[in-house]
Write a protein that holds these residues in place. Structure first.
Motif, PDB file in Angstrom:
ATOM      1  N   ASN A 179      30.020  38.076  32.238  1.00 38.77           N
ATOM      2  CA  ASN A 179      29.073  37.470  31.292  1.00 38.77           C
ATOM      3  C   ASN A 179      28.996  35.970  31.537  1.00 38.77           C
ATOM      4  OD1 ASN A 179      28.737  39.920  29.958  1.00 38.77           O
ATOM      5  ND2 ASN A 179      30.467  39.531  28.612  1.00 38.77           N
ATOM      6  N   PRO A 180      27.993  35.289  30.956  1.00 40.26           N
ATOM      7  CA  PRO A 180      27.973  33.835  31.113  1.00 40.26           C
ATOM      8  C   PRO A 180      29.299  33.241  30.643  1.00 40.26           C
ATOM      9  CG  PRO A 180      25.942  34.590  30.110  1.00 40.26           C
ATOM     10  CD  PRO A 180      26.859  35.779  30.196  1.00 40.26           C
ATOM     11  N   ILE A 181      29.820  32.354  31.452  1.00 40.83           N
ATOM     12  CA  ILE A 181      31.096  31.725  31.121  1.00 40.83           C
ATOM     13  C   ILE A 181      31.113  30.346  31.760  1.00 40.83           C
ATOM     14  CG2 ILE A 181      32.265  32.737  33.138  1.00 40.83           C
ATOM     15  CD1 ILE A 181      34.822  32.918  31.387  1.00 40.83           C
ATOM     16  N   HIS A 182      31.695  29.375  31.074  1.00 36.79           N
ATOM     17  CA  HIS A 182      31.851  28.063  31.686  1.00 36.79           C
ATOM     18  C   HIS A 182      32.807  28.191  32.869  1.00 36.79           C
ATOM     19  CE1 HIS A 182      32.751  23.891  32.352  1.00 36.79           C
ATOM     20  NE2 HIS A 182      31.737  23.581  31.553  1.00 36.79           N
ATOM     21  N   PRO A 183      32.467  27.572  34.001  1.00 33.62           N
ATOM     22  CA  PRO A 183      33.323  27.707  35.183  1.00 33.62           C
ATOM     23  C   PRO A 183      34.772  27.288  34.918  1.00 33.62           C
ATOM     24  CG  PRO A 183      31.262  26.604  35.757  1.00 33.62           C
ATOM     25  CD  PRO A 183      31.238  26.805  34.272  1.00 33.62           C
ATOM     26  N   ALA A 184      34.971  26.365  33.974  1.00 32.13           N
ATOM     27  CA  ALA A 184      36.337  25.906  33.683  1.00 32.13           C
ATOM     28  C   ALA A 184      37.167  27.001  33.015  1.00 32.13           C
ATOM     29  CB  ALA A 184      36.298  24.662  32.794  1.00 32.13           C
ATOM     30  N   LEU A 185      36.494  28.039  32.499  1.00 32.33           N
ATOM     31  CA  LEU A 185      37.216  29.127  31.831  1.00 32.33           C
ATOM     32  C   LEU A 185      37.336  30.377  32.706  1.00 32.33           C
ATOM     33  CD1 LEU A 185      35.568  28.826  28.304  1.00 32.33           C
ATOM     34  CD2 LEU A 185      37.841  28.021  28.982  1.00 32.33           C
ATOM     35  N   LEU A 186      36.682  30.337  33.847  1.00 25.60           N
ATOM     36  CA  LEU A 186      36.636  31.532  34.700  1.00 25.60           C
ATOM     37  C   LEU A 186      38.026  31.989  35.170  1.00 25.60           C
ATOM     38  CD1 LEU A 186      34.798  33.618  35.999  1.00 25.60           C
ATOM     39  CD2 LEU A 186      34.402  32.026  37.889  1.00 25.60           C
ATOM     40  N   PRO A 187      38.882  31.071  35.653  1.00 23.89           N
ATOM     41  CA  PRO A 187      40.214  31.529  36.082  1.00 23.89           C
ATOM     42  C   PRO A 187      41.010  32.174  34.946  1.00 23.89           C
ATOM     43  CG  PRO A 187      39.784  29.296  36.869  1.00 23.89           C
ATOM     44  CD  PRO A 187      38.692  29.630  35.883  1.00 23.89           C
ATOM     45  N   LEU A 188      40.786  31.641  33.752  1.00 27.90           N
ATOM     46  CA  LEU A 188      41.445  32.161  32.559  1.00 27.90           C
ATOM     47  C   LEU A 188      40.995  33.601  32.282  1.00 27.90           C
ATOM     48  CD1 LEU A 188      43.234  30.740  30.477  1.00 27.90           C
ATOM     49  CD2 LEU A 188      41.180  29.918  29.338  1.00 27.90           C
ATOM     50  N   ALA A 189      39.698  33.814  32.345  1.00 27.31           N
ATOM     51  CA  ALA A 189      39.155  35.149  32.097  1.00 27.31           C
ATOM     52  C   ALA A 189      39.630  36.135  33.157  1.00 27.31           C
ATOM     53  CB  ALA A 189      37.627  35.088  32.062  1.00 27.31           C
ATOM     54  N   ARG A 190      39.697  35.681  34.392  1.00 27.29           N
ATOM     55  CA  ARG A 190      40.155  36.581  35.471  1.00 27.29           C
ATOM     56  C   ARG A 190      41.617  36.988  35.258  1.00 27.29           C
ATOM     57  NH1 ARG A 190      35.797  37.639  38.136  1.00 27.29           N
ATOM     58  NH2 ARG A 190      34.642  36.087  39.349  1.00 27.29           N
ATOM     59  N   ALA A 191      42.429  36.016  34.852  1.00 26.26           N
ATOM     60  CA  ALA A 191      43.847  36.316  34.596  1.00 26.26           C
ATOM     61  C   ALA A 191      43.986  37.292  33.428  1.00 26.26           C
ATOM     62  CB  ALA A 191      44.619  35.034  34.319  1.00 26.26           C
ATOM     63  N   ALA A 192      43.165  37.095  32.395  1.00 28.35           N
ATOM     64  CA  ALA A 192      43.224  37.988  31.232  1.00 28.35           C
ATOM     65  C   ALA A 192      42.763  39.390  31.611  1.00 28.35           C
ATOM     66  CB  ALA A 192      42.377  37.423  30.096  1.00 28.35           C
ATOM     67  N   GLN A 193      41.757  39.487  32.462  1.00 35.35           N
ATOM     68  CA  GLN A 193      41.280  40.804  32.913  1.00 35.35           C
ATOM     69  C   GLN A 193      42.362  41.547  33.669  1.00 35.35           C
ATOM     70  OE1 GLN A 193      37.800  39.670  35.105  1.00 35.35           O
ATOM     71  NE2 GLN A 193      36.426  40.082  33.394  1.00 35.35           N
ATOM     72  N   ARG A 194      43.144  40.782  34.406  1.00 32.19           N
ATOM     73  CA  ARG A 194      44.241  41.409  35.175  1.00 32.19           C
ATOM     74  C   ARG A 194      45.446  41.695  34.293  1.00 32.19           C
ATOM     75  NH1 ARG A 194      42.406  38.288  39.757  1.00 32.19           N
ATOM     76  NH2 ARG A 194      43.504  36.435  39.078  1.00 32.19           N
ATOM     77  N   GLY A 195      45.469  41.088  33.087  1.00 35.29           N
ATOM     78  CA  GLY A 195      46.629  41.259  32.220  1.00 35.29           C
ATOM     79  C   GLY A 195      47.858  40.543  32.755  1.00 35.29           C
ATOM     80  N   ASP A 196      47.634  39.466  33.517  1.00 30.08           N
ATOM     81  CA  ASP A 196      48.740  38.704  34.107  1.00 30.08           C
ATOM     82  C   ASP A 196      49.015  37.492  33.221  1.00 30.08           C
ATOM     83  OD1 ASP A 196      50.316  36.914  35.553  1.00 30.08           O
ATOM     84  OD2 ASP A 196      49.471  37.534  37.482  1.00 30.08           O
ATOM     85  N   PHE A 197      50.022  37.603  32.357  1.00 33.70           N
ATOM     86  CA  PHE A 197      50.235  36.559  31.353  1.00 33.70           C
ATOM     87  C   PHE A 197      50.842  35.286  31.950  1.00 33.70           C
ATOM     88  CE2 PHE A 197      49.912  40.387  28.728  1.00 33.70           C
ATOM     89  CZ  PHE A 197      48.922  39.970  27.861  1.00 33.70           C
ATOM     90  N   GLY A 198      51.575  35.428  33.037  1.00 29.89           N
ATOM     91  CA  GLY A 198      52.075  34.233  33.716  1.00 29.89           C
ATOM     92  C   GLY A 198      50.927  33.398  34.248  1.00 29.89           C
TER      93      GLY A 198
END
Ligand SMILES: [Fe+2]
Length: 158
Positions: free
Chosen positions: A2-21
């Motif tokens: 979905n539309p997302i600010h590029p500064a939040l993209l790595p965060l969303a990818r990590a959350a999608q993977r469920g990688d909390f580290g």
């Protein structure tokens, strides 16, 4: 995605993977350089602390929100029904942590760029407040579907 600010993209990818580290690492980066923060995030709602939805996962696994805390605003004492992580983008936020008997055991203050204590297993009980004279903007991830945003995050204590 979905539309997302590029500064939040790595965060969303990590959350999608469920990688909390990785989530903590990318959250720290998003707080250190909050390019996603818009002027309206500093305005808030005089009635209560205000959530701004920044991103919702297409598969309903998590949401990313900013929260604006005007001076004096405070959350209820609450635990969480879902995992959550947050940190501070602007201002100084105070967090009181409680034990299961709701005795106040620890008070912490968080400055811009800092991560707060995370709650991945629903064991943290806290009350968050802005005891400063300036607005605070914090950045939160919750493991909740967007339709459950208002009632599906917090466990409120009477
Ligand atoms: Fe919380």
């Amino acid at each position: 995605m979905n539309p997302i600010h590029p500064a939040l993209l790595p965060l969303a990818r990590a959350a999608q993977r469920g990688d909390f580290g990785e989530l903590e690492e990318t959250l720290a980066v998003a707080l250190a350089k909050p390019a996603w923060l818009r002027p309206e995030h500093r305005i808030g709602d005089p009635a209560r602390y205000m959530r701004h939805i920044l991103y919702v996962d297409a598969a309903d696994r998590f949401v990313i929100t900013a929260i604006t805390w005007l001076p004096g605003q405070v959350s209820p004492v609450h635990g969480h029904q879902v995992w959550c992580l947050y940190g501070i983008a602007e201002g100084t936020l105070t967090e009181e942590q409680f034990n299961p008997s709701l005795q106040d055991v620890k008070t912490k203050t968080y400055e811009p760029g800092q991560l707060a204590d995370r709650d991945l297993d629903g064991t943290l009980i806290h009350r968050v407040s802005n005891r400063s004279a300036r607005p605070v903007v914090s950045l939160h991830l919750y493991g909740v579907a967007p339709e459950n945003l208002t009632t599906g995050i917090n466990r409120i204590y009477p």
